[in-house]
Design a protein around this motif. Sequence first.
Motif, short mmCIF file in Angstrom:
data_model
loop_
_atom_site.label_atom_id
_atom_site.label_comp_id
_atom_site.label_asym_id
_atom_site.label_seq_id
_atom_site.Cartn_x
_atom_site.Cartn_y
_atom_site.Cartn_z
N UNK A 233 149.23 42.28 12.75
CA UNK A 233 149.47 43.07 13.96
C UNK A 233 148.16 43.50 14.60
N UNK A 263 149.74 41.47 28.43
CA UNK A 263 150.92 41.16 27.62
C UNK A 263 151.45 39.78 27.99
N UNK A 264 151.78 39.00 26.96
CA UNK A 264 152.37 37.69 27.23
C UNK A 264 153.28 37.36 26.06
N UNK A 265 153.83 36.19 26.11
CA UNK A 265 154.68 35.73 25.01
C UNK A 265 153.89 35.69 23.70
N UNK A 266 152.62 35.47 23.84
CA UNK A 266 151.81 35.18 22.65
C UNK A 266 150.95 36.36 22.22
N UNK A 268 151.45 38.79 20.26
CA UNK A 268 151.43 39.07 18.83
C UNK A 268 150.58 38.07 18.08
N UNK A 269 150.65 36.82 18.50
CA UNK A 269 149.89 35.80 17.78
C UNK A 269 148.40 36.02 17.97
N UNK A 319 149.68 28.76 26.34
CA UNK A 319 150.91 28.00 26.18
C UNK A 319 150.65 26.63 25.58
N UNK B 6 160.18 28.96 30.93
CA UNK B 6 159.06 29.00 29.96
C UNK B 6 159.53 29.60 28.65
N UNK B 10 159.44 27.80 25.05
CA UNK B 10 158.73 28.38 23.90
C UNK B 10 159.66 28.52 22.71
N UNK B 35 154.90 34.96 12.77
CA UNK B 35 154.40 34.87 14.15
C UNK B 35 155.36 34.08 15.02
N UNK B 38 158.23 36.24 15.85
CA UNK B 38 157.91 37.23 16.88
C UNK B 38 157.85 36.60 18.26
N UNK B 39 157.33 35.41 18.32
CA UNK B 39 157.28 34.70 19.61
C UNK B 39 158.70 34.42 20.10
N UNK B 42 160.19 37.59 21.34
CA UNK B 42 159.57 37.89 22.63
C UNK B 42 160.19 37.06 23.73
N UNK B 46 162.59 38.46 26.73
CA UNK B 46 162.20 38.30 28.12
C UNK B 46 163.24 37.49 28.87
#
Lengths: 436, 163
Positions: A233, A263-266, A268-269, A319, B6, B10, B35, B38-39, B42, B46
Amino acid sequence: MGEDGESPKINHSFLRDYVTEADVISTVEFNQTGDLLATGDKGGRVVIFQRETESKGECEELGESGEYNVYSTFQSHEPDFDYLKSLEIEEKINKIRWLPQQNAAHFLLSTNDKRPEGYNLKDEEGRIKDVSTVTSLRVPVLKPADLMVEVRPRRIFSNGHTYHVNSISVNSDGETYLSADDLRINMWHLDITDRSFNIVDIKPANMEDLTEVITAAEFHPQHCHLFVYSSSKGTLRLCDMRDSALCDRHSKIFEEPEDPGNRSFFSEIISSVSDVKFSHSGRYLLTRDYLTVKVWDLHMDKGPVETYQVHEYLRSRLCSLYENDCIFDKFECVWNSNDSVIMTGAYNSFFRMFDRETGRGVTLEAWRENSKPRAVLRTRRVYTGGRRRRGDVGVDSLDFTKKILHMAWHPAENIIAIAATNNLYIFQDRVKPENQ
Amino acid sequence: MDVTAEAKQILVQALGKMYSSRSQRGGLRLHRSLLLTLVMKSARDIYHSVRLAKEMEPQSSQQVNPTEEEAQDRSGLPLPEVSTEGGTRDCYLLCPGKENISSDRVSRKRRSATTTHPDFLPCKKAKLEFTEVSRVLQRSSTNCGREMDSLCLVQVPRTMVSY
Protein backbone atom coordinates in the motif's frame (compact mmCIF):
# COMPACT_ATOMS: atom_id res chain seq x y z
CA MET A 1 30.03 -14.51 -19.18
CA GLY A 2 33.27 -15.01 -21.06
CA GLU A 3 32.64 -12.84 -24.05
CA ASP A 4 35.41 -11.86 -26.34
CA GLY A 5 35.93 -8.57 -28.13
CA GLU A 6 33.06 -7.42 -30.18
CA SER A 7 32.99 -7.62 -33.91
CA PRO A 8 30.61 -5.22 -35.55
CA LYS A 9 29.19 -8.12 -37.51
CA ILE A 10 27.79 -9.85 -34.45
CA ASN A 11 24.09 -9.36 -34.20
CA HIS A 12 23.60 -8.79 -30.52
CA SER A 13 19.86 -8.90 -30.73
CA PHE A 14 20.20 -12.46 -31.92
CA LEU A 15 22.21 -13.27 -28.85
CA ARG A 16 19.79 -11.45 -26.66
CA ASP A 17 16.93 -13.58 -27.83
CA TYR A 18 18.76 -16.66 -26.74
CA VAL A 19 19.54 -15.62 -23.21
CA THR A 20 18.82 -18.54 -20.99
CA GLU A 21 16.29 -17.72 -18.36
CA ALA A 22 18.49 -19.33 -15.73
CA ASP A 23 21.30 -16.87 -16.38
CA VAL A 24 19.25 -13.83 -15.58
CA ILE A 25 20.77 -12.14 -12.55
CA SER A 26 18.26 -11.71 -9.78
CA THR A 27 20.31 -10.12 -7.01
CA VAL A 28 23.60 -8.27 -6.51
CA GLU A 29 25.30 -7.48 -3.22
CA PHE A 30 28.67 -6.17 -2.05
CA ASN A 31 30.07 -7.41 1.22
CA GLN A 32 30.89 -5.01 4.04
CA THR A 33 34.35 -4.16 2.75
CA GLY A 34 33.38 -4.14 -0.90
CA ASP A 35 36.07 -6.61 -1.79
CA LEU A 36 33.56 -9.27 -2.62
CA LEU A 37 30.56 -8.95 -4.88
CA ALA A 38 27.96 -11.68 -4.97
CA THR A 39 25.37 -12.22 -7.66
CA GLY A 40 22.52 -14.69 -7.66
CA ASP A 41 20.61 -15.78 -10.70
CA LYS A 42 17.35 -17.40 -11.64
CA GLY A 43 19.03 -20.78 -11.96
CA GLY A 44 19.87 -20.79 -8.26
CA ARG A 45 23.57 -20.14 -8.78
CA VAL A 46 25.69 -17.74 -6.84
CA VAL A 47 28.73 -16.18 -8.48
CA ILE A 48 31.13 -14.27 -6.30
CA PHE A 49 33.60 -11.76 -7.64
CA GLN A 50 36.62 -10.62 -5.75
CA ARG A 51 38.40 -7.38 -6.19
CA GLU A 52 42.01 -7.68 -7.09
CA THR A 53 44.08 -6.05 -4.43
CA GLU A 54 47.46 -5.74 -6.12
CA SER A 55 46.72 -2.70 -8.18
CA LYS A 56 44.63 -1.09 -5.51
CA GLY A 57 46.34 2.01 -4.22
CA GLU A 58 48.97 1.99 -6.87
CA CYS A 59 49.18 5.11 -8.95
CA GLU A 60 48.85 3.89 -12.43
CA GLU A 61 48.44 6.35 -15.25
CA LEU A 62 44.73 6.35 -14.98
CA GLY A 63 44.65 5.61 -11.29
CA GLU A 64 42.83 2.37 -11.83
CA SER A 65 41.28 0.56 -8.98
CA GLY A 66 41.35 -3.17 -8.69
CA GLU A 67 39.11 -5.11 -10.97
CA TYR A 68 36.62 -7.73 -10.01
CA ASN A 69 37.23 -11.29 -11.09
CA VAL A 70 35.35 -14.45 -10.43
CA TYR A 71 36.24 -15.87 -7.05
CA SER A 72 33.75 -18.67 -6.64
CA THR A 73 30.65 -20.15 -8.17
CA PHE A 74 28.29 -22.57 -6.55
CA GLN A 75 24.78 -23.83 -6.76
CA SER A 76 22.90 -22.35 -3.86
CA HIS A 77 19.35 -23.52 -4.45
CA GLU A 78 17.88 -26.25 -6.57
CA PRO A 79 14.40 -26.45 -8.02
CA ASP A 80 12.17 -27.94 -5.42
CA PHE A 81 8.66 -29.18 -5.10
CA ASP A 82 6.15 -28.72 -2.34
CA TYR A 83 4.32 -31.99 -2.36
CA LEU A 84 1.65 -30.92 0.04
CA LYS A 85 0.54 -28.02 -2.05
CA SER A 86 1.58 -29.44 -5.41
CA LEU A 87 3.62 -26.38 -6.15
CA GLU A 88 6.98 -25.93 -7.72
CA ILE A 89 9.44 -23.91 -5.69
CA GLU A 90 11.63 -21.78 -7.87
CA GLU A 91 15.36 -21.90 -7.37
CA LYS A 92 15.73 -18.26 -8.25
CA ILE A 93 17.86 -16.40 -5.72
CA ASN A 94 15.80 -13.50 -4.44
CA LYS A 95 18.34 -11.96 -2.11
CA ILE A 96 21.91 -12.37 -0.95
CA ARG A 97 23.25 -10.77 2.17
CA TRP A 98 26.77 -10.95 3.53
CA LEU A 99 27.68 -11.30 7.12
CA PRO A 100 30.42 -9.18 8.61
CA GLN A 101 33.62 -11.10 8.29
CA GLN A 102 34.81 -12.54 11.58
CA ASN A 103 37.64 -14.77 10.49
CA ALA A 104 39.35 -15.87 7.32
CA ALA A 105 36.13 -17.33 6.01
CA HIS A 106 33.31 -15.39 4.45
CA PHE A 107 29.71 -16.14 5.20
CA LEU A 108 26.71 -15.21 3.18
CA LEU A 109 23.00 -15.85 3.26
CA SER A 110 21.06 -16.47 0.11
CA THR A 111 17.38 -17.11 -0.20
CA ASN A 112 14.90 -18.29 -2.76
CA ASP A 113 11.13 -18.14 -2.39
CA LYS A 114 11.06 -20.52 0.52
CA ARG A 115 14.33 -21.02 2.29
CA PRO A 116 17.29 -18.92 3.36
CA GLU A 117 20.58 -20.77 3.31
CA GLY A 118 23.93 -19.87 4.73
CA TYR A 119 27.25 -20.58 3.04
CA ASN A 120 30.77 -20.50 4.33
CA LEU A 121 33.46 -19.60 1.86
CA LYS A 122 37.04 -20.29 2.67
CA ASP A 123 40.14 -19.97 0.58
CA GLU A 124 41.95 -23.22 0.34
CA GLU A 125 45.12 -21.63 -0.77
CA GLY A 126 45.76 -17.96 -0.99
CA ARG A 127 47.23 -17.69 -4.42
CA ILE A 128 47.74 -14.27 -5.77
CA LYS A 129 46.64 -13.84 -9.31
CA ASP A 130 48.84 -12.07 -11.72
CA VAL A 131 46.96 -9.12 -13.09
CA SER A 132 49.75 -7.55 -15.09
CA THR A 133 48.37 -9.11 -18.22
CA VAL A 134 45.19 -7.08 -17.95
CA THR A 135 45.14 -4.67 -20.84
CA SER A 136 41.51 -4.27 -21.75
CA LEU A 137 38.06 -4.60 -20.40
CA ARG A 138 37.31 -8.12 -19.55
CA VAL A 139 34.03 -9.52 -18.66
CA PRO A 140 35.16 -11.75 -15.83
CA VAL A 141 35.92 -15.32 -16.82
CA LEU A 142 36.42 -18.27 -14.62
CA LYS A 143 40.06 -19.32 -14.54
CA PRO A 144 40.39 -23.01 -13.90
CA ALA A 145 42.07 -24.57 -10.95
CA ASP A 146 44.38 -21.91 -9.63
CA LEU A 147 42.41 -20.70 -6.68
CA MET A 148 40.34 -23.09 -4.74
CA VAL A 149 37.50 -21.71 -2.78
CA GLU A 150 35.83 -24.19 -0.60
CA VAL A 151 32.14 -23.73 -0.10
CA ARG A 152 31.27 -25.38 3.14
CA PRO A 153 28.12 -27.39 3.70
CA ARG A 154 25.40 -24.98 4.10
CA ARG A 155 23.01 -24.09 6.82
CA ILE A 156 19.48 -24.53 5.72
CA PHE A 157 16.85 -22.50 7.49
CA SER A 158 13.83 -24.44 6.46
CA ASN A 159 10.13 -24.42 7.06
CA GLY A 160 9.96 -20.85 8.12
CA HIS A 161 7.78 -19.52 5.38
CA THR A 162 4.47 -20.35 3.82
CA TYR A 163 4.52 -17.44 1.40
CA HIS A 164 7.21 -16.19 -0.94
CA VAL A 165 10.29 -14.79 0.76
CA ASN A 166 11.16 -11.34 -0.56
CA SER A 167 13.83 -10.09 1.87
CA ILE A 168 16.55 -11.09 4.23
CA SER A 169 18.45 -8.69 6.43
CA VAL A 170 21.33 -9.31 8.78
CA ASN A 171 21.08 -7.65 12.17
CA SER A 172 23.79 -5.33 13.42
CA ASP A 173 24.28 -7.72 16.33
CA GLY A 174 25.86 -10.11 13.85
CA GLU A 175 23.97 -13.03 15.36
CA THR A 176 20.48 -12.81 14.02
CA TYR A 177 18.80 -12.03 10.79
CA LEU A 178 15.26 -11.59 9.55
CA SER A 179 13.50 -13.10 6.59
CA ALA A 180 10.27 -11.65 5.29
CA ASP A 181 7.59 -13.15 3.11
CA ASP A 182 4.31 -11.67 1.92
CA LEU A 183 2.61 -11.88 5.27
CA ARG A 184 5.17 -12.71 7.92
CA ILE A 185 8.58 -11.77 9.15
CA ASN A 186 10.71 -14.27 11.01
CA MET A 187 13.83 -13.77 13.00
CA TRP A 188 16.51 -16.42 13.01
CA HIS A 189 19.70 -17.01 14.87
CA LEU A 190 22.49 -17.73 12.43
CA ASP A 191 23.56 -20.82 14.32
CA ILE A 192 20.10 -22.27 14.79
CA THR A 193 18.49 -23.67 11.70
CA ASP A 194 15.59 -25.62 13.05
CA ARG A 195 13.53 -22.81 14.47
CA SER A 196 12.75 -19.19 14.00
CA PHE A 197 10.85 -16.57 15.88
CA ASN A 198 7.91 -14.89 14.21
CA ILE A 199 8.00 -11.15 14.80
CA VAL A 200 5.44 -9.83 12.35
CA ASP A 201 2.28 -11.50 11.16
CA ILE A 202 -0.16 -9.52 9.08
CA LYS A 203 -2.16 -12.42 7.84
CA PRO A 204 -5.82 -11.59 8.46
CA ALA A 205 -8.11 -14.11 10.06
CA ASN A 206 -10.09 -14.04 6.89
CA MET A 207 -8.01 -13.97 3.75
CA GLU A 208 -10.78 -12.12 1.99
CA ASP A 209 -9.91 -9.18 4.19
CA LEU A 210 -6.38 -9.09 2.89
CA THR A 211 -5.56 -5.60 1.77
CA GLU A 212 -1.81 -5.43 1.84
CA VAL A 213 1.28 -7.59 1.83
CA ILE A 214 4.83 -7.10 3.00
CA THR A 215 7.11 -6.20 0.13
CA ALA A 216 10.50 -5.62 1.79
CA ALA A 217 12.09 -5.54 5.24
CA GLU A 218 15.39 -4.44 6.71
CA PHE A 219 17.09 -4.13 10.05
CA HIS A 220 18.38 -0.79 11.19
CA PRO A 221 22.12 -0.54 10.51
CA GLN A 222 22.99 0.37 14.07
CA HIS A 223 20.08 -0.36 16.37
CA CYS A 224 19.61 -4.07 16.64
CA HIS A 225 16.08 -3.73 17.99
CA LEU A 226 14.68 -1.70 15.09
CA PHE A 227 13.56 -2.84 11.71
CA VAL A 228 11.35 -1.50 8.97
CA TYR A 229 9.04 -3.17 6.53
CA SER A 230 7.27 -1.80 3.52
CA SER A 231 3.89 -2.77 2.19
CA SER A 232 2.06 -2.99 -1.08
CA LYS A 233 0.00 0.00 0.00
CA GLY A 234 3.04 2.23 0.02
CA THR A 235 3.38 2.45 3.78
CA LEU A 236 6.48 1.88 5.88
CA ARG A 237 6.32 0.53 9.37
CA LEU A 238 9.09 0.93 11.86
CA CYS A 239 9.02 -1.69 14.57
CA ASP A 240 10.83 -1.88 17.85
CA MET A 241 11.42 -5.36 19.14
CA ARG A 242 11.76 -4.09 22.68
CA ASP A 243 8.13 -3.13 22.58
CA SER A 244 6.68 -6.58 22.38
CA ALA A 245 7.55 -10.02 21.17
CA LEU A 246 5.18 -9.78 18.26
CA CYS A 247 5.64 -6.54 16.39
CA ASP A 248 2.29 -6.51 14.65
CA ARG A 249 1.74 -3.06 16.01
CA HIS A 250 4.22 -0.71 14.55
CA SER A 251 6.06 1.93 16.53
CA LYS A 252 5.83 4.33 13.65
CA ILE A 253 4.07 4.29 10.34
CA PHE A 254 5.25 6.33 7.42
CA GLU A 255 2.79 7.10 4.70
CA GLU A 256 2.10 9.82 2.25
CA PRO A 257 -1.48 10.78 1.52
CA GLU A 258 -2.39 10.00 -2.02
CA ASP A 259 -2.65 12.84 -4.46
CA PRO A 260 -6.27 12.71 -5.64
CA GLY A 261 -5.29 14.36 -8.90
CA ASN A 262 -3.17 11.35 -9.80
CA ARG A 263 -5.78 8.76 -9.05
CA SER A 264 -6.18 6.12 -11.73
CA PHE A 265 -7.03 2.49 -12.14
CA PHE A 266 -3.46 1.64 -11.33
CA SER A 267 -2.89 3.82 -8.30
CA GLU A 268 -2.63 0.85 -5.99
CA ILE A 269 -0.12 -0.92 -8.16
CA ILE A 270 2.20 2.02 -8.63
CA SER A 271 2.15 2.96 -4.98
CA SER A 272 3.38 -0.46 -3.89
CA VAL A 273 6.87 -0.13 -2.45
CA SER A 274 9.28 -2.52 -4.14
CA ASP A 275 12.37 -1.85 -2.04
CA VAL A 276 13.31 -0.14 1.20
CA LYS A 277 16.81 0.66 2.41
CA PHE A 278 18.11 2.37 5.50
CA SER A 279 20.72 5.01 4.91
CA HIS A 280 24.18 4.21 6.23
CA SER A 281 23.63 6.79 8.92
CA GLY A 282 20.44 5.10 9.98
CA ARG A 283 18.59 8.38 9.92
CA TYR A 284 16.82 8.05 6.58
CA LEU A 285 14.88 5.51 4.59
CA LEU A 286 14.93 5.12 0.85
CA THR A 287 11.94 3.60 -0.89
CA ARG A 288 11.14 2.77 -4.48
CA ASP A 289 7.72 2.56 -5.96
CA TYR A 290 6.94 2.26 -9.62
CA LEU A 291 7.49 5.84 -10.67
CA THR A 292 9.49 7.44 -7.88
CA VAL A 293 12.17 7.06 -5.25
CA LYS A 294 11.55 8.73 -1.94
CA VAL A 295 13.70 9.63 1.00
CA TRP A 296 12.04 9.53 4.40
CA ASP A 297 13.29 10.96 7.64
CA LEU A 298 12.78 8.58 10.54
CA HIS A 299 11.78 11.55 12.63
CA MET A 300 8.98 12.54 10.34
CA ASP A 301 6.20 10.19 9.45
CA LYS A 302 3.88 12.53 7.61
CA GLY A 303 5.54 12.08 4.28
CA PRO A 304 8.85 11.76 2.50
CA VAL A 305 11.36 14.57 2.77
CA GLU A 306 12.49 14.10 -0.80
CA THR A 307 10.78 12.65 -3.85
CA TYR A 308 12.53 11.99 -7.13
CA GLN A 309 10.76 11.14 -10.36
CA VAL A 310 12.43 8.20 -11.98
CA HIS A 311 10.37 8.05 -15.14
CA GLU A 312 7.33 10.25 -14.78
CA TYR A 313 6.78 10.06 -18.55
CA LEU A 314 5.45 6.56 -17.99
CA ARG A 315 2.48 7.82 -15.99
CA SER A 316 0.45 8.38 -19.12
CA ARG A 317 1.35 4.92 -20.37
CA LEU A 318 0.38 2.89 -17.35
CA CYS A 319 -2.31 1.10 -19.28
CA SER A 320 0.08 -0.42 -21.78
CA LEU A 321 2.61 -1.14 -19.03
CA TYR A 322 -0.14 -2.99 -17.25
CA GLU A 323 -0.89 -4.90 -20.41
CA ASN A 324 2.67 -6.07 -20.87
CA ASP A 325 3.10 -6.70 -17.14
CA CYS A 326 5.88 -4.18 -16.73
CA ILE A 327 3.84 -2.34 -14.13
CA PHE A 328 4.53 -5.22 -11.76
CA ASP A 329 8.31 -4.89 -12.07
CA LYS A 330 10.10 -4.48 -8.77
CA PHE A 331 13.00 -2.10 -8.89
CA GLU A 332 15.63 -1.85 -6.20
CA CYS A 333 17.21 1.31 -4.88
CA VAL A 334 20.54 1.97 -3.21
CA TRP A 335 22.43 4.63 -1.29
CA ASN A 336 26.00 5.60 -1.94
CA SER A 337 28.55 5.32 0.84
CA ASN A 338 27.92 8.72 2.41
CA ASP A 339 24.18 8.87 1.68
CA SER A 340 24.54 11.84 -0.64
CA VAL A 341 23.51 10.04 -3.82
CA ILE A 342 20.74 7.54 -4.46
CA MET A 343 20.39 5.25 -7.42
CA THR A 344 17.72 3.11 -8.97
CA GLY A 345 17.02 1.31 -12.20
CA ALA A 346 14.64 1.93 -15.06
CA TYR A 347 13.91 0.60 -18.54
CA ASN A 348 15.92 0.55 -21.74
CA SER A 349 19.00 -0.42 -19.71
CA PHE A 350 18.83 2.99 -18.08
CA PHE A 351 19.52 3.65 -14.47
CA ARG A 352 19.13 6.88 -12.59
CA MET A 353 21.25 8.62 -10.00
CA PHE A 354 20.02 11.50 -7.90
CA ASP A 355 22.25 13.89 -6.04
CA ARG A 356 20.46 14.73 -2.85
CA GLU A 357 22.30 17.97 -2.34
CA THR A 358 21.37 19.49 -5.67
CA GLY A 359 18.21 17.51 -6.25
CA ARG A 360 19.34 16.79 -9.79
CA GLY A 361 19.04 13.46 -11.48
CA VAL A 362 21.07 11.90 -14.22
CA THR A 363 20.27 8.99 -16.52
CA LEU A 364 22.97 6.49 -17.41
CA GLU A 365 22.96 3.41 -19.53
CA ALA A 366 24.26 -0.10 -18.97
CA TRP A 367 24.50 -1.44 -22.47
CA ARG A 368 27.71 -2.61 -23.97
CA GLU A 369 26.90 -1.74 -27.54
CA ASN A 370 26.85 1.91 -26.67
CA SER A 371 29.92 2.07 -24.50
CA LYS A 372 33.50 1.03 -24.93
CA PRO A 373 35.57 -0.39 -22.13
CA ARG A 374 37.04 2.27 -19.86
CA ALA A 375 35.00 4.94 -21.60
CA VAL A 376 33.25 7.52 -19.51
CA LEU A 377 29.57 6.85 -19.20
CA ARG A 378 27.61 9.33 -21.14
CA THR A 379 24.42 10.69 -19.68
CA ARG A 380 21.27 9.84 -21.54
CA ARG A 381 17.97 11.58 -21.83
CA VAL A 382 14.44 10.52 -22.54
CA TYR A 383 12.73 13.00 -24.76
CA THR A 384 9.54 14.26 -23.20
CA GLY A 385 9.04 17.54 -24.99
CA GLY A 386 10.84 20.76 -25.66
CA ARG A 387 14.03 20.90 -27.57
CA ARG A 388 15.15 17.52 -28.74
CA ARG A 389 18.84 16.87 -28.44
CA ARG A 390 20.89 14.37 -30.33
CA GLY A 391 20.91 11.06 -28.55
CA ASP A 392 17.58 11.62 -26.84
CA VAL A 393 15.42 8.56 -26.78
CA GLY A 394 11.71 8.83 -27.39
CA VAL A 395 9.38 7.25 -24.88
CA ASP A 396 7.92 5.02 -27.55
CA SER A 397 11.38 3.75 -28.44
CA LEU A 398 12.14 2.56 -24.95
CA ASP A 399 12.80 -1.13 -24.71
CA PHE A 400 10.81 -2.39 -21.75
CA THR A 401 12.40 -5.80 -21.87
CA LYS A 402 15.74 -4.30 -20.89
CA LYS A 403 15.10 -3.47 -17.28
CA ILE A 404 17.59 -2.68 -14.56
CA LEU A 405 16.04 -4.14 -11.45
CA HIS A 406 19.04 -5.10 -9.33
CA MET A 407 22.06 -3.10 -8.34
CA ALA A 408 24.54 -2.48 -5.58
CA TRP A 409 26.82 0.33 -4.47
CA HIS A 410 30.21 -0.32 -2.94
CA PRO A 411 30.08 0.47 0.79
CA ALA A 412 33.01 2.85 0.74
CA GLU A 413 33.89 3.84 -2.81
CA ASN A 414 32.11 4.98 -5.92
CA ILE A 415 31.88 1.60 -7.53
CA ILE A 416 28.51 0.34 -8.66
CA ALA A 417 27.37 -3.04 -9.86
CA ILE A 418 24.41 -3.10 -12.22
CA ALA A 419 22.63 -6.25 -13.29
CA ALA A 420 21.14 -6.08 -16.76
CA THR A 421 19.43 -9.37 -17.57
CA ASN A 422 22.31 -11.84 -17.69
CA ASN A 423 25.07 -9.27 -17.68
CA LEU A 424 26.81 -7.63 -14.79
CA TYR A 425 28.25 -4.17 -15.28
CA ILE A 426 30.73 -2.73 -12.86
CA PHE A 427 31.30 0.98 -13.12
CA GLN A 428 33.99 2.78 -11.22
CA ASP A 429 34.68 6.40 -10.59
CA ARG A 430 37.69 7.35 -12.62
CA VAL A 431 40.28 8.41 -10.07
CA LYS A 432 42.60 11.14 -11.28
CA PRO A 433 46.27 10.55 -10.39
CA GLU A 434 46.69 14.07 -8.99
CA ASN A 435 44.00 13.38 -6.45
CA GLN A 436 45.82 10.45 -4.94
CA MET B 1 -18.16 5.51 -22.55
CA ASP B 2 -14.41 5.66 -22.72
CA VAL B 3 -13.95 5.09 -19.05
CA THR B 4 -16.28 2.14 -18.97
CA ALA B 5 -14.69 0.58 -22.01
CA GLU B 6 -11.27 1.02 -20.44
CA ALA B 7 -12.53 -0.41 -17.17
CA LYS B 8 -13.89 -3.44 -18.95
CA GLN B 9 -10.67 -3.97 -20.82
CA ILE B 10 -8.66 -3.73 -17.64
CA LEU B 11 -10.94 -6.20 -15.95
CA VAL B 12 -10.69 -8.68 -18.77
CA GLN B 13 -6.92 -8.39 -18.82
CA ALA B 14 -6.71 -8.81 -15.08
CA LEU B 15 -8.69 -12.00 -15.27
CA GLY B 16 -6.46 -13.25 -18.05
CA LYS B 17 -3.40 -12.53 -15.95
CA MET B 18 -4.88 -14.26 -12.93
CA TYR B 19 -5.63 -17.35 -14.92
CA SER B 20 -2.29 -17.48 -16.62
CA SER B 21 -0.40 -16.93 -13.38
CA ARG B 22 -1.90 -20.13 -12.03
CA SER B 23 0.32 -22.10 -14.33
CA GLN B 24 3.40 -20.09 -13.45
CA ARG B 25 6.38 -21.76 -11.91
CA GLY B 26 6.52 -21.11 -8.22
CA GLY B 27 2.80 -20.90 -7.82
CA LEU B 28 0.54 -17.94 -7.65
CA ARG B 29 2.16 -14.84 -6.27
CA LEU B 30 0.12 -13.38 -3.47
CA HIS B 31 1.34 -9.85 -4.02
CA ARG B 32 0.58 -9.90 -7.70
CA SER B 33 -2.80 -11.50 -7.16
CA LEU B 34 -3.65 -8.87 -4.60
CA LEU B 35 -2.69 -6.04 -6.91
CA LEU B 36 -4.70 -7.55 -9.72
CA THR B 37 -7.66 -7.91 -7.43
CA LEU B 38 -7.38 -4.28 -6.40
CA VAL B 39 -7.23 -3.21 -10.02
CA MET B 40 -10.27 -5.29 -10.78
CA LYS B 41 -12.13 -3.74 -7.89
CA SER B 42 -11.10 -0.30 -8.98
CA ALA B 43 -12.18 -0.92 -12.53
CA ARG B 44 -15.42 -2.54 -11.46
CA ASP B 45 -16.29 0.28 -9.08
CA ILE B 46 -15.54 2.94 -11.62
CA TYR B 47 -17.50 1.08 -14.25
CA HIS B 48 -20.53 0.78 -12.02
CA SER B 49 -20.41 4.28 -10.69
CA VAL B 50 -20.19 5.72 -14.18
CA ARG B 51 -23.05 3.57 -15.36
CA LEU B 52 -25.15 4.35 -12.32
CA ALA B 53 -24.49 8.02 -12.72
CA LYS B 54 -25.69 7.83 -16.30
CA GLU B 55 -28.77 5.82 -15.46
CA MET B 56 -29.76 7.83 -12.48
CA GLU B 57 -29.44 11.23 -13.98
CA PRO B 58 -33.16 11.91 -14.28
CA GLN B 59 -33.99 10.27 -10.97
CA SER B 60 -32.49 10.70 -7.59
CA SER B 61 -31.50 7.53 -5.94
CA GLN B 62 -28.97 6.43 -3.47
CA GLN B 63 -25.78 5.51 -5.06
CA VAL B 64 -24.20 2.36 -3.87
CA ASN B 65 -20.88 3.12 -2.35
CA PRO B 66 -18.64 0.19 -2.65
CA THR B 67 -16.62 -0.59 0.40
CA GLU B 68 -13.17 -1.84 0.10
CA GLU B 69 -13.73 -5.47 0.70
CA GLU B 70 -17.39 -6.25 0.65
CA ALA B 71 -19.42 -7.04 -2.37
CA GLN B 72 -22.39 -4.81 -2.74
CA ASP B 73 -25.24 -4.89 -5.10
CA ARG B 74 -23.73 -5.64 -8.39
CA SER B 75 -25.38 -5.49 -11.71
CA GLY B 76 -24.15 -5.63 -15.17
CA LEU B 77 -20.64 -6.83 -15.12
CA PRO B 78 -20.40 -10.53 -14.42
CA LEU B 79 -17.19 -11.82 -13.03
CA PRO B 80 -16.18 -15.41 -12.75
CA GLU B 81 -14.82 -16.62 -9.50
CA VAL B 82 -11.18 -16.13 -8.81
CA SER B 83 -9.02 -18.09 -6.48
CA THR B 84 -5.50 -17.54 -5.29
CA GLU B 85 -2.89 -20.16 -4.68
CA GLY B 86 0.63 -20.16 -3.47
CA GLY B 87 -0.13 -20.18 0.18
CA THR B 88 -3.46 -18.50 0.41
CA ARG B 89 -6.15 -20.46 1.97
CA ASP B 90 -9.49 -19.24 0.73
CA CYS B 91 -11.25 -18.66 -2.47
CA TYR B 92 -11.38 -14.98 -3.14
CA LEU B 93 -14.70 -14.41 -4.69
CA LEU B 94 -15.64 -11.60 -6.92
CA CYS B 95 -19.12 -12.44 -7.91
CA PRO B 96 -22.02 -10.38 -8.91
CA GLY B 97 -24.60 -10.85 -6.26
CA LYS B 98 -28.16 -9.93 -6.67
CA GLU B 99 -28.81 -9.52 -3.01
CA ASN B 100 -27.87 -6.63 -0.87
CA ILE B 101 -26.05 -6.89 2.30
CA SER B 102 -28.57 -6.59 5.04
CA SER B 103 -27.89 -4.16 7.77
CA ASP B 104 -27.60 -6.78 10.43
CA ARG B 105 -24.80 -8.36 8.49
CA VAL B 106 -22.78 -5.23 7.95
CA SER B 107 -19.65 -6.79 9.30
CA ARG B 108 -18.85 -9.67 7.06
CA LYS B 109 -15.94 -10.73 9.17
CA ARG B 110 -16.21 -14.37 9.74
CA ARG B 111 -14.33 -16.46 12.19
CA SER B 112 -12.55 -18.42 9.65
CA ALA B 113 -11.51 -21.95 10.11
CA THR B 114 -8.12 -20.86 8.91
CA THR B 115 -7.21 -19.56 12.33
CA THR B 116 -7.17 -23.08 13.59
CA HIS B 117 -6.02 -24.49 10.33
CA PRO B 118 -2.28 -25.15 10.42
CA ASP B 119 -0.32 -23.77 7.56
CA PHE B 120 1.51 -26.90 6.69
CA LEU B 121 -1.59 -28.95 5.98
CA PRO B 122 -2.80 -29.00 2.44
CA CYS B 123 -5.62 -26.73 1.67
CA LYS B 124 -8.06 -28.19 -0.73
CA LYS B 125 -9.51 -24.78 -1.40
CA ALA B 126 -6.37 -23.91 -3.27
CA LYS B 127 -7.38 -26.24 -6.02
CA LEU B 128 -8.74 -24.30 -8.91
CA GLU B 129 -11.31 -26.59 -10.33
CA PHE B 130 -14.71 -25.15 -10.72
CA THR B 131 -16.42 -28.45 -10.14
CA GLU B 132 -15.01 -28.55 -6.66
CA VAL B 133 -16.05 -25.06 -5.76
CA SER B 134 -19.39 -26.03 -4.34
CA ARG B 135 -17.87 -28.66 -2.14
CA VAL B 136 -15.23 -26.24 -0.98
CA LEU B 137 -17.70 -23.51 -0.21
CA GLN B 138 -19.92 -25.78 1.77
CA ARG B 139 -17.04 -26.99 3.83
CA SER B 140 -15.49 -23.66 4.55
CA SER B 141 -17.07 -20.97 6.57
CA THR B 142 -17.73 -18.17 4.22
CA ASN B 143 -19.68 -15.02 4.19
CA CYS B 144 -20.36 -15.17 0.59
CA GLY B 145 -24.00 -15.90 0.38
CA ARG B 146 -24.27 -14.56 -3.06
CA GLU B 147 -25.87 -15.90 -6.10
CA MET B 148 -23.59 -16.42 -8.95
CA ASP B 149 -24.77 -16.11 -12.43
CA SER B 150 -24.26 -18.59 -15.14
CA LEU B 151 -20.86 -17.24 -16.00
CA CYS B 152 -19.54 -18.79 -12.84
CA LEU B 153 -19.72 -22.36 -13.76
CA VAL B 154 -21.17 -23.61 -10.54
CA GLN B 155 -24.44 -22.98 -8.88
CA VAL B 156 -23.99 -22.53 -5.18
CA PRO B 157 -26.55 -22.25 -2.48
CA ARG B 158 -27.65 -18.78 -1.65
CA THR B 159 -26.89 -18.94 2.01
CA MET B 160 -23.67 -20.45 3.19
CA VAL B 161 -23.37 -21.94 6.55
CA SER B 162 -20.76 -20.41 8.72
CA TYR B 163 -19.11 -22.53 11.30
